[in-house]
Design an enzyme around this catalytic site. Structure first.
Site, short mmCIF file in Angstrom:
data_model
loop_
_atom_site.label_atom_id
_atom_site.label_comp_id
_atom_site.label_asym_id
_atom_site.label_seq_id
_atom_site.Cartn_x
_atom_site.Cartn_y
_atom_site.Cartn_z
N SER A 1 0.84 -1.20 0.00
CA SER A 1 0.00 0.00 0.00
C SER A 1 0.88 1.25 0.00
O SER A 1 2.07 1.16 -0.34
CB SER A 1 -0.93 -0.03 1.21
OG SER A 1 -1.91 0.99 1.11
N ASN A 2 0.35 2.40 0.34
CA ASN A 2 1.11 3.64 0.40
C ASN A 2 0.58 4.52 1.53
O ASN A 2 -0.38 4.15 2.20
CB ASN A 2 1.05 4.36 -0.96
CG ASN A 2 -0.37 4.73 -1.34
OD1 ASN A 2 -1.02 5.53 -0.68
ND2 ASN A 2 -0.87 4.11 -2.41
#
Ligand code: C5P
Length: 222
Positions: free
Chosen positions: A29-30
């Site tokens: 993810s980020n």
């Protein structure tokens, strides 16, 4: 809600990160917080729009009067976006969609064995470009977050993804962008651009929505 700049219009906003599963307990993810997308959704409601927020995993409260759909992966976000299109006049893609996902989701937790582990990633669908290619298409707005050559890359995105407006965001600048409360952006559209002042995400969102409403009206010739 009858008299705002977006009165009677239906707006869909994507927000937050996506989460790309690797195995039953892990994901890629980020750091997107979703704050800008949620602030935009609030500004849409305040401008009189019927507003839908398609959100990746975030820890934010749903703004009042917003219909929220929670999704995890880019593929989920694409499906939710396409499902929302029949009732969408303006589509605003603010989500930080993962560009790649693991080629396979392991059915069982991946065990540590070797000193190195190689993951194969495959490209995710481009949600905003897919929406902009739909027929009929909504007025489509994308974001461009860059650390260099911001305006050149942003104009490239406007053209390549066939967008109506790009919100360009210099994420290298101190104190703005990802996870911060302030932001400063330049708006680009075919034939023009305008820099907006640095301010809190709430008031910036109201400015962006005001300009989107004006460009939408200009594009529809109203
Ligand atoms: O190409 P890039 O990821 O920099 O473009 C950013 C814009 O495209 C944002 O509006 C983002 O929400 C959208 N996007 C998307 N689907 C992707 C990647 C980006 O909708 N897979």
């Amino acid at each position: 809600f009858e008299h705002g700049a977006l009165a009677g219009l239906r707006v869909v906003v994507t927000a937050g990160p996506t989460r790309e599963a690797l195995d039953p307990v892990r994901y890629l993810s980020n750091h997107s917080s979703g704050k800008m997308g949620f602030a935009l959704a609030t500004a849409c409601v305040d401008a009189g729009a019927r507003t839908t927020l398609i959100s990746g995993p975030v820890t934010l409260e749903t703004p009042a009067h917003v219909a929220r759909r929670d999704v995890e992966s880019a593929e989920d976000m694409l499906a939710a976006s396409l499902a929302a299109l029949p009732a969408c006049d303006i589509f605003i893609a603010c989500a930080a969609v993962a560009d790649y996902r693991p080629a396979q989701i392991a059915g069982e937790k991946i065990k540590k064995e070797d000193e190195q582990l190689t993951l194969t990633l495959v490209r995710n669908p481009d949600i905003v470009a897919t929406v902009a290619a739909a027929e009929p298409r909504p007025f489509t707005v994308g974001f461009a977050a860059e650390t260099r050559d911001l305006l050149a890359y942003a104009r490239g995105k406007l053209e390549r993804k066939r967008l109506d407006l790009v919100v360009a965001n210099d994420v290298a600048a101190e104190g703005i962008g990802f996870n911060s409360d302030d932001n400063a952006v330049t708006l680009l559209w075919p034939g023009g651009e305008e820099a907006l002042p640095r301010t809190g995400k709430g008031s910036l969102a109201r400015l962006i929505i005001e300009r989107i409403a004006a460009r939408y009206a200009a594009a529809r010739g109203t």
